[in-house]
Every structure is written in structure tokens, then in C-alpha cells.
Design a protein around this motif. Structure first.
Motif, PDB file in Angstrom:
ATOM      1  N   ASN A   1      94.485  62.943 -36.360  1.00 44.09           N
ATOM      2  CA  ASN A   1      93.991  63.569 -37.569  1.00 44.09           C
ATOM      3  C   ASN A   1      94.177  65.075 -37.457  1.00 44.09           C
ATOM      4  O   ASN A   1      94.020  65.641 -36.387  1.00 44.09           O
TER       5      ASN A   1
ATOM      6  N   ASP B   1      94.893  61.063 -40.601  1.00 42.02           N
ATOM      7  CA  ASP B   1      94.409  61.713 -41.815  1.00 42.02           C
ATOM      8  C   ASP B   1      94.711  63.204 -41.781  1.00 42.02           C
ATOM      9  O   ASP B   1      94.664  63.828 -40.719  1.00 42.02           O
TER      10      ASP B   1
ATOM     11  N   GLY C   1      98.027  57.359 -43.768  1.00 43.49           N
ATOM     12  CA  GLY C   1      96.683  57.891 -43.594  1.00 43.49           C
ATOM     13  C   GLY C   1      96.209  58.552 -44.875  1.00 43.49           C
ATOM     14  O   GLY C   1      96.941  58.639 -45.855  1.00 43.49           O
ATOM     15  N   GLU C   2      94.996  59.027 -44.851  1.00 43.41           N
ATOM     16  CA  GLU C   2      94.379  59.646 -46.024  1.00 43.41           C
ATOM     17  C   GLU C   2      94.688  61.140 -46.062  1.00 43.41           C
ATOM     18  O   GLU C   2      94.788  61.785 -45.023  1.00 43.41           O
ATOM     19  N   ILE C   3      94.842  61.666 -47.274  1.00 42.48           N
ATOM     20  CA  ILE C   3      95.029  63.100 -47.479  1.00 42.48           C
ATOM     21  C   ILE C   3      93.832  63.615 -48.261  1.00 42.48           C
ATOM     22  O   ILE C   3      93.474  63.062 -49.295  1.00 42.48           O
ATOM     23  N   LYS C   4      93.220  64.697 -47.761  1.00 43.94           N
ATOM     24  CA  LYS C   4      92.182  65.410 -48.496  1.00 43.94           C
ATOM     25  C   LYS C   4      92.652  66.854 -48.568  1.00 43.94           C
ATOM     26  O   LYS C   4      92.770  67.512 -47.542  1.00 43.94           O
TER      27      LYS C   4
ATOM     28  N   GLY D   1      98.350  55.470 -48.195  1.00 38.76           N
ATOM     29  CA  GLY D   1      96.974  55.909 -48.024  1.00 38.76           C
ATOM     30  C   GLY D   1      96.486  56.595 -49.284  1.00 38.76           C
ATOM     31  O   GLY D   1      97.267  56.892 -50.187  1.00 38.76           O
TER      32      GLY D   1
ATOM     33  N   ASP E   1      84.176  67.175 -45.793  1.00 40.89           N
ATOM     34  CA  ASP E   1      84.428  66.352 -44.618  1.00 40.89           C
ATOM     35  C   ASP E   1      83.282  66.613 -43.658  1.00 40.89           C
ATOM     36  O   ASP E   1      83.137  67.715 -43.153  1.00 40.89           O
TER      37      ASP E   1
END
Length: 98
Positions: free
Chosen positions: A1, A18, A32-35, A49, A76
Motif C-alpha cells: 500500500n 491500495d 487494489g483500491e484508489i483513494k 478495484g 484514511d
């Protein structure tokens, strides 16, 4: 991450994990996740993701298998991107040529 102010994945990059940053630019493969406050998927991007964003741009040819959701403030573990100590870091992941 990865947590950084700016994250750029090159077209030959393969990343599993992520990503969390103010500006996230994807040209390669991500699972994976993207923020991110601003998220851009280039024409060579392949993302599997979900994406949480304030602003998003997706070029024709980009592949996305997941959901996009707009949000006003990204958090987060209770901290915004601007408050993270590591948010001053920029990261470029180029990958290897095939």
C-alpha cells in the motif's frame, strides 16, 4: 500500500495494493483500491478495484473493473490526505519493459 502526495504509475507498472494520495495518475496495471482527491486513468490503465475521488478523468481505452464514488473529503484511519505526514512525498512507479 502506498500513501503519497502524488502517485504516478507508468504504462509498464504492475502494482497490487491500495493507493492513497492527493493526485493519483494510473497508466499501468493496478489491483487494489484508489483513494485520491484527483484521479486520472490513462488510455493504457487497467484497474481492478474501487476508486474514491473528488475529481476523476478516464481516457478512452482505460479499463476499470470496480466502482467509482465521489466524496467531498477522503479519510484514511480518521486523517485527511492533507494531514498525513507522508503526503509531502511523490512517487513514480515505472515498471519494466516487456
Amino acid at each position: 500500500n502506498v500513501v503519497a502526495k502524488t502517485i504516478i504509475l507508468g504504462s509498464t507498472a504492475n502494482v497490487e495494493g491500495d493507493l492513497f494520495g492527493d493526485s493519483v495518475i494510473i497508466n499501468g496495471n493496478l489491483r487494489g483500491e484508489i483513494k485520491g482527491r484527483s484521479v486520472s486513468l490513462g488510455k493504457t490503465a487497467c484497474v481492478v478495484g474501487d476508486i474514491l475521488h473528488q475529481f476523476i478523468a478516464i481516457e478512452k481505452g482505460a479499463e476499470l473493473e470496480g466502482h467509482c464514488r465521489r466524496t467531498e473529503q477522503l479519510e484514511d484511519n480518521g486523517e485527511s490526505v492533507k494531514n498525513k505526514k507522508s503526503s509531502t512525498v511523490s512517487l513514480v512507479i515505472r515498471g519494466q519493459k516487456s
